[in-house]
Scaffold this active site. Sequence first.
Site, PDB file in Angstrom:
ATOM      1  N   ASN A 188       0.890  -0.982  -0.168  1.00  0.00           N
ATOM      2  CA  ASN A 188       0.027  -0.230  -0.096  1.00  0.00           C
ATOM      3  C   ASN A 188       0.538   0.905  -0.229  1.00  0.00           C
ATOM      4  O   ASN A 188       0.946   2.157  -1.318  1.00  0.00           O
ATOM      5  CB  ASN A 188      -0.558   0.328   1.388  1.00  0.00           C
ATOM      6  CG  ASN A 188      -1.829   1.262   1.012  1.00  0.00           C
ATOM      7  OD1 ASN A 188      -1.322   1.527   0.554  1.00  0.00           O
ATOM      8  ND2 ASN A 188      -3.546   0.588   1.993  1.00  0.00           N
ATOM      9  N   ASP A 189       1.425   1.262   0.656  1.00  0.00           N
ATOM     10  CA  ASP A 189       2.470   2.930   1.455  1.00  0.00           C
ATOM     11  C   ASP A 189       3.261   3.114   0.008  1.00  0.00           C
ATOM     12  O   ASP A 189       3.825   3.787   0.016  1.00  0.00           O
ATOM     13  CB  ASP A 189       2.910   2.742   2.259  1.00  0.00           C
ATOM     14  CG  ASP A 189       1.010   2.817   4.033  1.00  0.00           C
ATOM     15  OD1 ASP A 189       0.431   3.394   3.442  1.00  0.00           O
ATOM     16  OD2 ASP A 189       1.988   2.248   4.540  1.00  0.00           O
ATOM     17  N   VAL A 190       3.978   1.370  -0.306  1.00  0.00           N
ATOM     18  CA  VAL A 190       5.072   1.924  -0.788  1.00  0.00           C
ATOM     19  C   VAL A 190       5.207   2.220  -2.008  1.00  0.00           C
ATOM     20  O   VAL A 190       5.648   2.285  -3.179  1.00  0.00           O
ATOM     21  CB  VAL A 190       5.586   0.676  -0.914  1.00  0.00           C
ATOM     22  CG1 VAL A 190       6.901   0.203   0.442  1.00  0.00           C
ATOM     23  CG2 VAL A 190       5.397  -0.893  -1.227  1.00  0.00           C
ATOM     24  N   ALA A 196       0.473   3.046   7.804  1.00  0.00           N
ATOM     25  CA  ALA A 196       1.072   4.439   7.420  1.00  0.00           C
ATOM     26  C   ALA A 196      -0.410   4.993   8.167  1.00  0.00           C
ATOM     27  O   ALA A 196      -1.041   6.140   8.774  1.00  0.00           O
ATOM     28  CB  ALA A 196       1.354   5.133   7.304  1.00  0.00           C
TER      29      ALA A 196
END
Lengths: 103, 489
Positions: free
Chosen positions: B413-415, B454
């Site tokens: 997700n965040d990456v 996050a």
Amino acid sequence: MITGFLALYIFMLAAFTGYEIISRVPVILHTPLMSGSNFVHGIVLVGAMVALGHADTPIEIAIGVVAVLLAAGNVAGGYVVTERMLEMFKTSKPASPPSTEKK
Amino acid sequence: MTLPAWMPTIVEAIYFIAAVLFIWGLKRMSSPRTARQGIVWAGAGMAAAIIVTFFLPGMQNLGWMIAAIVVGVVLSWIVGRRVPMTAMPQMVALFNGMGGGAAAAIGVVELIKFNAALGLVPNTSPIQPEAWADVAGRLGTTELVLAFVGVLIGAVSFTGSLIAFAKLQGWMDRRFVFPLQRWANLAIFAAALVCGALALAAGIEGHAFAWGLLIAFIVLSLVFGIAMTLPIGGADMPVVISMYNAFTGLAVAFEGFVLQNEAMIIAGMVVGAAGTLLTQLMARAMNRSLGNVLFGNFGAGSGAAQQDIAGALKPIDANDAAVMMAYAERVAIVPGYGMAVAQAQHKIWEFAKLLIDRGVKVKFAIHPVAGRMPGHMNVLLAEAGVPYDLIADMDDINPEFPNTDVALVIGANDVVNPVARTDKNSPIYGMPILDVARAKNVIVIKRGRGKGFAGIENALFYADNTRMLYGDGQAAAGELVTGLKSLDA
């Protein structure tokens, strides 16, 4: 007897060695290597044994036992976890070229 | 027990060989082909060093020693064997914390001995007790300073690692923040330093210090480790664990100097340096400084200012997704920690193999901080049998995304969040990401509509070329395999 400056030289050379070893590692091995270095500082067990081996009073012995117990856990756990991670690399096909191996 | 006079020399020699084996082992571990031998070499050195330590002159309490070693080894051996691969990062944290605690405890024993001896300075005391003889050669200013510093670092690493372990294990609320927390932490740290400095000053002048000072120093150091780690979010834990790994190494090296043990000095320092570099590499991969990780209170209070994301989530079903990839030329699979949690790596590899058999060029794109540690994802893929030449680093794969027909994001997700490039108010702004959004089509396998680790909304999911494949990672991957097989049936 290790004096201050001799120790400083050892510190310095060992630090460069550690730096050099890590700086050439492909990302793929970072976690196993962190685990491996976690195992290597398990050498603290030797120090814990020396501390306990020379402990005289009950409080020294008690703290010494705690030190040995914790350090033994560090050594054994560090080894098992690293070994398990590295075992994974056995399963890669032997024929595959080590192209990710960056120097 | 009477030992021959040459025994200490033998012990020294074995320590030397052990130090060589540690460095050699770590060196071997730095290449995928030789990595497995590396840990065996280091293990051999460790076993030899531990065994010869029993033969040092004047060792007492051997019964306690053997009992403690057996209990410690057996317990952590069992735990280390049983935990699933996804739990490895917290295991490293746990065992690292134990090492830090051991280093601190060694320092405490030595400080107790030093202080007892300081209370009985030989010039003023007519009787020279054994306590003095035992530490006489080692009681210098450098030893005292390093013993204190070692206790501080070891204690911080101990409690800090345990908190990191508890957070990753899900036993603790991920972040614990209160007003003026930074100042409170600073006050704890300063108080610990003052106690240590006062005791040290007395010791250097040759007087015994108050036991209360030593106790306060130890307690404050332990508390500081907890306080420092509490506000740090789960996403930053790898960096923190790596830092504590370096801390433990340093503490071991310092206590090794106090004990005049060369093997500890060298092994501890190598780990200290290697761990420091690794910490920097990890922090850099997230485009943040270490200071920012430790004191930045990641993601705190910036929610209001973030840009709204326009667009809608567009679902796709597994069969359509399978067909899309079956007729693609290049497919990039972007796994994240979610894949590991769902244990989907085996199914995904099965799917990838089917694609490869159809002539599709498949690559696995790994973000440096995918999973919970650098390389964690590689380990998990290796576990599933993915050959490592199919695994590409971020820098290698990013230029290829515009030529990629389908990017399959599973559990990441965040990456892959483009917000890291576009929204200056986002807490992950500036973090290098995988350019998945530039692929011609993106398929995201996701369990639900929740946010990532996050806690940030992901613009990629709303992009025009993105389709969402909802479901548990393993089930979804299984459906993809079925979908692909039904094409040929």
